[in-house]
Design a protein around this motif. Structure first.
Motif, PDB file in Angstrom:
ATOM      1  N   VAL A   1     -15.873  37.817 -59.771  1.00 43.78           N
ATOM      2  CA  VAL A   1     -16.477  36.785 -59.006  1.00 43.78           C
ATOM      3  C   VAL A   1     -17.179  37.618 -57.732  1.00 43.78           C
ATOM      4  O   VAL A   1     -16.363  38.492 -57.106  1.00 43.78           O
ATOM      5  CB  VAL A   1     -15.589  35.846 -58.258  1.00 43.78           C
ATOM      6  N   GLY A   2     -18.579  37.790 -57.690  1.00 46.24           N
ATOM      7  CA  GLY A   2     -19.171  38.522 -56.309  1.00 46.24           C
ATOM      8  C   GLY A   2     -19.792  39.927 -56.994  1.00 46.24           C
ATOM      9  O   GLY A   2     -18.752  40.728 -57.253  1.00 46.24           O
ATOM     10  N   LEU A   3     -20.860  39.990 -56.892  1.00 45.12           N
ATOM     11  CA  LEU A   3     -21.444  41.167 -57.591  1.00 45.12           C
ATOM     12  C   LEU A   3     -22.384  41.997 -56.627  1.00 45.12           C
ATOM     13  O   LEU A   3     -23.187  42.353 -56.515  1.00 45.12           O
ATOM     14  CB  LEU A   3     -22.587  40.964 -58.499  1.00 45.12           C
ATOM     15  N   GLY A   4     -21.337  42.339 -55.455  1.00 41.89           N
ATOM     16  CA  GLY A   4     -21.891  43.384 -54.334  1.00 41.89           C
ATOM     17  C   GLY A   4     -21.603  44.351 -54.536  1.00 41.89           C
ATOM     18  O   GLY A   4     -21.331  45.028 -55.685  1.00 41.89           O
ATOM     19  N   LYS A   5     -21.739  45.571 -53.648  1.00 38.11           N
ATOM     20  CA  LYS A   5     -21.613  46.715 -53.712  1.00 38.11           C
ATOM     21  C   LYS A   5     -19.997  47.091 -54.144  1.00 38.11           C
ATOM     22  O   LYS A   5     -20.128  48.071 -55.171  1.00 38.11           O
ATOM     23  CB  LYS A   5     -21.952  47.518 -52.434  1.00 38.11           C
ATOM     24  N   GLN A   6     -19.261  46.599 -53.622  1.00 38.67           N
ATOM     25  CA  GLN A   6     -17.808  46.878 -54.167  1.00 38.67           C
ATOM     26  C   GLN A   6     -17.575  46.783 -55.682  1.00 38.67           C
ATOM     27  O   GLN A   6     -17.181  47.364 -56.289  1.00 38.67           O
ATOM     28  CB  GLN A   6     -16.714  46.221 -53.438  1.00 38.67           C
TER      29      GLN A   6
ATOM     30  N   VAL B   1     -11.955  39.517 -57.463  1.00 46.92           N
ATOM     31  CA  VAL B   1     -12.583  38.670 -56.515  1.00 46.92           C
ATOM     32  C   VAL B   1     -13.108  39.548 -55.453  1.00 46.92           C
ATOM     33  O   VAL B   1     -12.463  40.108 -54.912  1.00 46.92           O
ATOM     34  CB  VAL B   1     -11.478  37.509 -56.119  1.00 46.92           C
ATOM     35  N   CYS B   2     -14.590  39.500 -55.218  1.00 47.97           N
ATOM     36  CA  CYS B   2     -15.079  40.416 -54.371  1.00 47.97           C
ATOM     37  C   CYS B   2     -16.094  39.803 -53.739  1.00 47.97           C
ATOM     38  O   CYS B   2     -17.294  39.757 -53.621  1.00 47.97           O
ATOM     39  CB  CYS B   2     -15.941  41.557 -54.958  1.00 47.97           C
ATOM     40  N   VAL B   3     -15.661  38.570 -52.631  1.00 42.67           N
ATOM     41  CA  VAL B   3     -16.606  37.616 -51.935  1.00 42.67           C
ATOM     42  C   VAL B   3     -16.477  37.814 -50.740  1.00 42.67           C
ATOM     43  O   VAL B   3     -15.617  38.494 -50.310  1.00 42.67           O
ATOM     44  CB  VAL B   3     -16.379  36.297 -52.461  1.00 42.67           C
ATOM     45  N   PRO B   4     -17.509  37.365 -49.689  1.00 44.38           N
ATOM     46  CA  PRO B   4     -17.176  37.327 -48.392  1.00 44.38           C
ATOM     47  C   PRO B   4     -15.846  36.818 -47.897  1.00 44.38           C
ATOM     48  O   PRO B   4     -15.487  35.894 -48.756  1.00 44.38           O
ATOM     49  CB  PRO B   4     -18.461  36.516 -47.745  1.00 44.38           C
ATOM     50  N   HIS B   5     -15.579  37.491 -47.004  1.00 46.20           N
ATOM     51  CA  HIS B   5     -13.860  37.033 -46.612  1.00 46.20           C
ATOM     52  C   HIS B   5     -13.664  35.380 -46.698  1.00 46.20           C
ATOM     53  O   HIS B   5     -12.591  34.975 -46.855  1.00 46.20           O
ATOM     54  CB  HIS B   5     -13.596  37.816 -45.332  1.00 46.20           C
TER      55      HIS B   5
ATOM     56  N   ARG C   1     -21.124  40.680 -43.140  1.00 45.16           N
ATOM     57  CA  ARG C   1     -20.126  41.445 -42.300  1.00 45.16           C
ATOM     58  C   ARG C   1     -20.408  41.375 -40.883  1.00 45.16           C
ATOM     59  O   ARG C   1     -19.571  41.931 -39.802  1.00 45.16           O
ATOM     60  CB  ARG C   1     -20.033  42.959 -42.833  1.00 45.16           C
ATOM     61  N   GLY C   2     -21.690  41.168 -40.082  1.00 47.15           N
ATOM     62  CA  GLY C   2     -21.957  41.306 -38.922  1.00 47.15           C
ATOM     63  C   GLY C   2     -21.668  39.906 -38.364  1.00 47.15           C
ATOM     64  O   GLY C   2     -21.885  39.470 -36.951  1.00 47.15           O
TER      65      GLY C   2
ATOM     66  N   GLN D   1     -18.211  34.478 -41.373  1.00 47.73           N
ATOM     67  CA  GLN D   1     -18.226  34.718 -42.732  1.00 47.73           C
ATOM     68  C   GLN D   1     -17.014  35.848 -42.856  1.00 47.73           C
ATOM     69  O   GLN D   1     -16.241  35.966 -43.923  1.00 47.73           O
ATOM     70  CB  GLN D   1     -19.327  35.114 -43.336  1.00 47.73           C
ATOM     71  N   ALA D   2     -17.070  36.878 -42.090  1.00 42.29           N
ATOM     72  CA  ALA D   2     -16.284  37.987 -42.160  1.00 42.29           C
ATOM     73  C   ALA D   2     -14.832  37.759 -41.601  1.00 42.29           C
ATOM     74  O   ALA D   2     -13.840  38.617 -42.087  1.00 42.29           O
ATOM     75  CB  ALA D   2     -16.774  39.459 -41.791  1.00 42.29           C
TER      76      ALA D   2
END
Length: 351
Positions: free
Chosen positions: A29-34, A91-95, A183-184, A188-189
């Motif tokens: 879940v979550g297809l970002g860079k990580q 799970v690789c989603v915003p915090h 992340r800014g 969200q972060a």
């Protein structure tokens, strides 16, 4: 040497050996860079798990990865959990979205490999730990350094430098624009370099030395005054123990070049850990012994996936489970409280 030839030796050493019939079914879940650079290559290289489904809220991103990976795709995690017979999910989603996804996975009895941080506060961490326990699922936070022999060698070398006196740690990278992306934004972060990239060094310090008795933190959100963001770009944390050990931790997502180190000074020597290398030195700086490691990508990610699969199967200890990560959130939350109050905080009081 073949795996068959290794079995007698493994049994002789007391290792549990299982002939794997099928791989565990995994989703992401979550297809970002990580996910794209670490976890998905790790799953594709694993002999214990297979990637069968992916999920991302962006239809465009999802379609692109579906085309490459040839797996089922979803824009909603709950729909994926209901439709797929998953054994585990990465799970690789915003915090701020992590809690919802973990709780959904728990409802469906799906084990979770959670990209750090475990949670955004001590209270949230406690609630997630309870949810995992009630659902009887395993959750492991992605802390790759625990699978790296450079880092696991640190306690052995530390035993040879006498009484520890001081520790200095630093983890820095250069991000051109700290305001870019989620992340800014603290909403969200949950914070900046401390709760995000700093989680890895916090983990190492807690693993090696335990939770400190007091800490004092200062942080900056002004590395790019021409940009608008409210998460810290740099933090300096002083911490100490009743035993007499004290130290500092520098974290920054603006100071380059990328560097990582932990230096422990004892009355009979020094242990200096850097990325890919660890050395034991005399107090005068002469090298006594050194260990270095070069690894092929993505072996660390594969090792982590394989270890988690064995945790699920009861063959390995969960080295970064919910209860262990409560201390991480106590340390991190204390940093933010100290920066706000400009006073020392005892992180143990949060537990």
């Amino acid at each position: 040497m073949t795996e068959l030839a290794q079995l007698p030796l493994a049994r002789q050493r007391g290792l549990q050996v299982v002939e794997r019939a099928t791989k565990l079914r995994a989703g992401v879940v979550g297809l970002g860079k990580q996910a794209l650079e670490d976890h998905i290559p790790g799953l594709l290289g694993s002999d214990a798990a297979e990637l069968v489904a992916i999920c991302d809220s962006s239809g465009e991103v999802l379609r692109e990865q579906q085309y490459k990976l040839k797996v089922s795709g979803y824009t909603d995690a709950e729909a994926m959990f209901a439709a797929e017979q998953l054994d585990l999910v990465v799970v690789c989603v915003p915090h701020n979205e992590g809690r919802r996804i973990v709780e959904l996975a728990a409802v469906h009895g799906i084990h979770v490999l959670k990209e750090k941080p475990f949670a955004t506060s001590v209270d949230e961490a406690k609630q997630l730990a309870d949810a995992c326990k009630k659902a009887d699922i395993r959750l492991m936070v992605t802390l790759q350094r625990r699978f790296n022999p450079i880092y696991t060698s640190f306690p052995q070398l530390a035993d040879q430098i006498g009484t520890p006196m001081m520790v200095n740690a630093a983890y820095t990278i250069h991000t051109t624009d700290p305001s870019e992306g989620w992340r800014g934004r603290s909403e969200q972060a949950g914070g900046g370099c401390i709760i995000d990239m700093g989680y890895h060094l916090v983990d190492m310090l807690l693993w090696y030395f335990g939770l400190p008795d007091r800490l004092l933190a200062d942080m900056s959100v002004s590395a790019r005054p021409d940009r608008s963001y409210d998460t810290e770009d740099t933090a300096l944390i002083h911490f100490s123990y009743d035993s007499g050990l004290y130290g500092s931790l520098l974290l920054s997502r603006f100071i380059g070049p990328k560097a990582e180190e932990i230096r422990l000074i004892g009355n009979k020597g020094i242990v200096h850990l850097e990325r890919g290398r660890i050395r034991r030195l005399t107090n005068g700086g002469d090298v006594v012994e050194s260990l270095s490691r070069k690894q092929a990508w993505p072996s660390a990610a594969v090792s982590q996936i394989n270890h988690f699969c064995r945790v699920i199967e009861g063959m390995r200890e969960n080295v970064s489970g919910p209860s262990e990560n409560l201390t991480h959130l106590a340390f991190i939350q204390s940093c933010y409280e100290s920066a706000r109050s400009r006073a020392h905080v005892n992180p143990k009081e949060l537990l």
